[in-house]
Each structure stands twice: as C-alpha cells, then as structure tokens.
Design a protein around this motif. Structure first.
Motif, PDB file in Angstrom:
ATOM      1  N   UNK A  41       6.051  -9.570  14.940  1.00  0.00           N
ATOM      2  CA  UNK A  41       7.357 -10.151  14.588  1.00  0.00           C
ATOM      3  C   UNK A  41       8.102  -9.273  13.582  1.00  0.00           C
ATOM      4  N   UNK A  42       7.863  -7.976  13.637  1.00  0.00           N
ATOM      5  CA  UNK A  42       8.475  -7.094  12.659  1.00  0.00           C
ATOM      6  C   UNK A  42       7.680  -7.109  11.366  1.00  0.00           C
ATOM      7  N   UNK A  43       8.339  -6.771  10.270  1.00  0.00           N
ATOM      8  CA  UNK A  43       7.668  -6.691   8.976  1.00  0.00           C
ATOM      9  C   UNK A  43       8.536  -7.371   7.921  1.00  0.00           C
ATOM     10  N   UNK A 102       3.664   9.513   8.707  1.00  0.00           N
ATOM     11  CA  UNK A 102       4.364   9.545   9.999  1.00  0.00           C
ATOM     12  C   UNK A 102       4.019  10.816  10.770  1.00  0.00           C
ATOM     13  N   UNK A 103       3.966  11.931  10.072  1.00  0.00           N
ATOM     14  CA  UNK A 103       3.645  13.198  10.728  1.00  0.00           C
ATOM     15  C   UNK A 103       2.227  13.209  11.298  1.00  0.00           C
ATOM     16  N   UNK A 112       6.356   2.959  13.782  1.00  0.00           N
ATOM     17  CA  UNK A 112       7.503   3.840  13.525  1.00  0.00           C
ATOM     18  C   UNK A 112       8.750   3.015  13.223  1.00  0.00           C
ATOM     19  N   UNK A 113       8.970   1.973  14.005  1.00  0.00           N
ATOM     20  CA  UNK A 113      10.182   1.156  13.841  1.00  0.00           C
ATOM     21  C   UNK A 113      10.176   0.365  12.541  1.00  0.00           C
ATOM     22  N   UNK A 114       8.998   0.020  12.055  1.00  0.00           N
ATOM     23  CA  UNK A 114       8.907  -0.841  10.875  1.00  0.00           C
ATOM     24  C   UNK A 114       8.528  -0.075   9.616  1.00  0.00           C
ATOM     25  N   UNK A 115       7.328   0.483   9.544  1.00  0.00           N
ATOM     26  CA  UNK A 115       6.871   1.115   8.312  1.00  0.00           C
ATOM     27  C   UNK A 115       7.658   2.367   7.957  1.00  0.00           C
ATOM     28  N   UNK A 135      15.302   1.864   5.937  1.00  0.00           N
ATOM     29  CA  UNK A 135      15.624   0.566   5.337  1.00  0.00           C
ATOM     30  C   UNK A 135      14.390  -0.066   4.716  1.00  0.00           C
ATOM     31  N   UNK A 136      13.242   0.031   5.422  1.00  0.00           N
ATOM     32  CA  UNK A 136      12.016  -0.575   4.899  1.00  0.00           C
ATOM     33  C   UNK A 136      11.537   0.148   3.651  1.00  0.00           C
TER      34      UNK A 136
END
Length: 273
Positions: free
Chosen positions: A175-177, A221-222, A247-250, A254-255
C-alpha cells in the motif's frame, strides 16, 4: 552470501512476540540465530535490510543463509516447529555471545558517565533511528529497542541493529509507504535524551546524518540489483515487483525529503528540548 547447514539439533527457540527464531550450530562451527519460512516475506525483509544497513555503515551481526536439516528439528522437544517451514533456506545472523539486548533496565547504566564513555560511535544510535524512518521500520521503539549492546575485547561497547522483519510498514509495500509516528522511533526514548540531550555537537551530528541519508540511499539504489540477486529462488519473491515498489517508494525524492523532515522534527521534539 554464504550458505551453511546445521550439524546438530536445534538448541533453543527464542521466545519472542514475532518470528520466534532458533539457535543453531552450523558447519562453520559457529552459533547462528535462524529465522525460518513461517513468514516468507519476513526473510526477504531481514536480508534486504541487513544489506542496506551495511551500506549505511550500521553494525549488524554477520548474516548467511542456512539449510536446517530435517533430522535436526526434534519434534518432541519443539512440537511447535513445522517441518515444512524448513524446506527453504533460512536467514541466519551470527549469535553474539558477548552482547546484551537493550531494554529499559539498562537506562540507569546509561545515566552513568563512565558507562557512556565506553560507548564507541554513539551516533550509531541516531543513525539507526534515521535508517528506521527511511525503511519504515515500525518495530524498533521505546517498548522494543531491537538493539544489541556488544562489548569488544577492549571493553568498548557498540550498538548492533537486529530484527528487521517489520520494515516497509509491515506490509511489503503493498500500500505504498507511510511515515513512522513518534511512538515508532527510538528517538523518543530516555536513552536518546541521555546520550544526546546535552551534546553541544547535536546540530552537526544531525546535519551529517541527513547528508548521509542522501548519499547512502543513492548507493543502496545503485546496488539494489546485486542485493536482489542474493534472494534465494525458493523464497518465491517476485523480484520484479518488489524492485519496482522499492524504487517507487524508498528511493523517491519526496520520501527522502520527508524522512529528513521527520528526523529533524523528532530530534527537536524529544532530544533537543
């Protein structure tokens, strides 16, 4: 990541509120805390959090994968253990014999300056708190530190972070973060106040950790593909899906900005004042 196997019967089941890990001896002749396939996604959480923590320079026990042999699960001694849980590789973290799990009974020790002087890298406490904010770990707080205080041969003490099954808001990013609340952070503890409340360098410490947040998350991320390659196929994790969610959340700007804001706010509210 090395793959070990047990060489004798399970020694004990740790009585915890969550995953109830085992103490086992493996073919490297060392003792390991072993988490098993009772909650499959939790094994993934442990692995990825420990790999991210290494990148952050956070001390965690050495990790491995473990094959627990069927004959080493004594049903008469531990009837609660189901054989099916051990058909996949388990997640192991090295058992640190010279460590003690942090709890409220130790607050009085931290109040003694002589004890605090023996803590090496005390900023690790706040680094772990920031790491928890970033990974949305809801299970390290004033009621459950999930920290070990490990003593080195020269009698210096170090904070070790353990138990990361409840990162991602305990939801596997379905449900996202969402932000941690103040009650879900070790910043709101007596120990944080004792360690940093009168530290004249607190502002510099916080600024350095915030800078580290952006540097370390980029490195995480890398290295995400390499970390996901460590996940055993037997865990049946959809790596394509979880990679996209991470990738989209952490790793979203914005996060990370929100994590910085929350970290600074918690420090101001519960440590600086």
């Amino acid at each position: 990541m090395q793959l070990l196997h047990t060489i004798e019967d399970v020694h004990k089941v740790f009585d915890t509120q969550g995953s109830s890990p085992l103490l086992v001896t493996c073919n490297d002749f060392r003792d390991w805390v072993c988490k098993y396939d009772r909650f499959p996604k939790y094994l993934f959480n442990e692995l990825i959090a420990s790999e991210f923590a290494k990148i952050w320079g956070i001390k965690t026990p050495e990790t491995c994968l473990i094959n627990v042999k069927r004959e080493h699960i004594p049903n008469e001694k531990f009837p609660q253990l189901q054989i099916g849980w051990f058909e996949k590789q388990c997640f192991g973290s090295l058992y640190l014999e010279t460590s003690k799990e942090l709890d409220h009974t130790m607050v009085s020790m931290f109040q003694e300056k002589s004890f605090r002087n023996k803590i090496s890298d005390k900023t690790d406490f706040l680094k772990i708190a920031l790491f928890d904010i970033w990974t949305a770990n809801e299970d390290r707080n004033h009621n459950n530190f999930n920290l070990l205080l490990s003593v080195s041969p020269d009698n210096m003490s170090f904070f070790y972070a353990i138990d990361h099954v409840n990162i991602f808001n305990m939801s596997f990013l379905d449900y996202g973060i969402t932000d941690l609340t103040e009650d879900e952070s070790i910043i709101k503890t007596d120990i944080a106040k004792i360690l940093f409340g009168k530290d004249r360098k607190l502002t510099d410490i916080v600024n350095n950790l915030v800078e580290m947040l952006y540097i370390c998350t980029k490195e995480c991320e890398n290295k995400l593909d390499d970390i996901l390659d460590l996940v055993p196929d037997s865990w049946n994790i959809d790596k394509v899906l979880i990679k996209k969610r991470i990738i989209d959340n952490l790793f979203s700007d914005d996060w990370k900005n929100q994590c910085e804001s929350n970290f600074r706010e918690f420090i101001q509210s519960f440590v600086a004042n």
